[in-house]
Design a protein around this motif. Structure first.
Motif, short mmCIF file in Angstrom:
data_model
loop_
_atom_site.label_atom_id
_atom_site.label_comp_id
_atom_site.label_asym_id
_atom_site.label_seq_id
_atom_site.Cartn_x
_atom_site.Cartn_y
_atom_site.Cartn_z
N ALA A 84 0.43 -1.41 -0.17
CA ALA A 84 -0.10 0.38 -0.16
C ALA A 84 1.39 1.50 -0.29
O ALA A 84 0.56 2.14 -0.36
CB ALA A 84 -0.65 -0.14 1.17
N GLY A 108 2.20 2.34 -3.59
CA GLY A 108 0.68 2.73 -4.01
C GLY A 108 -0.11 1.99 -4.64
O GLY A 108 -1.04 1.77 -5.47
N ASP A 109 -0.28 0.80 -3.59
CA ASP A 109 -1.11 -0.37 -4.04
C ASP A 109 -2.01 -0.17 -3.92
O ASP A 109 -3.00 -0.48 -2.52
CB ASP A 109 -0.59 -2.08 -3.70
N GLU A 110 -3.32 0.28 -4.48
CA GLU A 110 -4.94 0.49 -4.32
C GLU A 110 -5.66 -1.11 -3.90
O GLU A 110 -6.40 -0.79 -2.25
CB GLU A 110 -5.42 0.76 -5.77
N GLU A 111 -5.56 -2.13 -4.16
CA GLU A 111 -6.10 -2.98 -3.65
C GLU A 111 -5.45 -3.82 -2.36
O GLU A 111 -6.01 -4.32 -1.69
CB GLU A 111 -5.61 -4.63 -4.22
N PHE A 170 -3.92 -1.34 -0.06
CA PHE A 170 -4.87 -0.56 0.76
C PHE A 170 -6.08 -0.69 1.28
O PHE A 170 -6.74 -0.82 2.61
CB PHE A 170 -4.89 1.14 0.53
N PHE A 171 -6.97 -1.17 0.09
CA PHE A 171 -8.40 -1.62 0.21
C PHE A 171 -8.36 -2.89 0.95
O PHE A 171 -9.25 -2.83 2.09
CB PHE A 171 -9.34 -1.95 -0.79
N THR A 203 -10.46 7.12 5.79
CA THR A 203 -9.67 6.24 4.42
C THR A 203 -9.58 6.56 3.69
O THR A 203 -7.57 6.53 3.22
CB THR A 203 -11.11 5.26 3.94
N TYR A 204 -9.34 8.86 3.34
CA TYR A 204 -9.35 9.01 2.34
C TYR A 204 -7.42 9.98 3.22
O TYR A 204 -6.63 9.47 2.95
CB TYR A 204 -10.35 10.37 2.18
N PHE A 251 -5.23 7.24 3.22
CA PHE A 251 -4.56 6.73 1.30
C PHE A 251 -4.02 8.08 1.94
O PHE A 251 -2.38 7.45 0.66
CB PHE A 251 -5.55 6.39 0.51
N LYS A 252 -3.76 8.86 1.55
CA LYS A 252 -3.21 10.17 1.23
C LYS A 252 -1.74 10.35 2.53
O LYS A 252 -0.77 10.85 2.11
CB LYS A 252 -3.68 11.85 1.04
#
Length: 173
Positions: free
Chosen positions: A10, A13-16, A18-19, A51-52, A55-56
């Protein structure tokens, strides 16, 4: 081990990944948000905002082992900010959605008593007894020493005992 690996992915930058991390913490985040905000819609909005923010900011996370405490800290800070914005006390109303039962009533009374404690006692008792956080993890979330957290726990429990004594002690419950 898998969680540490997901955090590393994550951070790259791996969005999956992080999800997957957020999904594994969503119920815990909801419980914490609801304990502060006492409203389902506000709690869901808090999860979105946290979550936002996570992520940032995940690239700034120094140690993958502390992902959970880092995420909970973001949630608590968000909830505190919401309190300040709305200029209201953390405990307002708890709406009963489930049919009345003695267990349900007791649970609501305990939640009400905890939320009447105010910060920091509410936060440390919530994290310790509702979320099973260790003292050292609470200290990281609260950005305080472990001894300070122990003191807050002791004082918070004393206030809860006083609250129950004023309500009639064990005969009340």
């Amino acid at each position: 081990m898998e969680k540490k690996w997901l955090v590393q992915k994550a951070k790259k930058g791996d969005e999956e990944a992080f999800f997957a991390l957020i999904s594994s913490h969503k119920e815990q985040l909801y419980r914490i948000a609801y304990s502060y905000l006492k409203n389902e819609a506000d709690s869901l909005e808090a999860i979105q905002e946290v979550t936002y923010r996570a992520f940032k900011g995940i690239k700034k996370l120094k140690q993958a082992d502390y992902f959970s405490t880092w995420l909970v800290r973001i949630m608590i800070n968000y909830c505190r900010d919401e309190w300040k914005k709305k200029k209201r006390e953390p405990i307002m109303q708890v709406k009963m959605k489930e049919p009345y039962t003695e267990d349900n009533n007791l649970q609501l009374e305990v939640q009400e008593a905890i939320s009447l404690l105010g910060d920091p006692y509410q936060t440390v008792i919530q994290l310790r007894y509702m979320e099973d956080f260790m003292i050292k993890d609470i200290a990281k979330v609260m950005d305080s020493s472990e001894n300070t957290v122990k003191t807050w726990l002791r004082k918070g429990l004393e206030k809860l005992r006083q609250y129950w004594d004023e309500k009639g002690g064990s005969e009340h419950v």
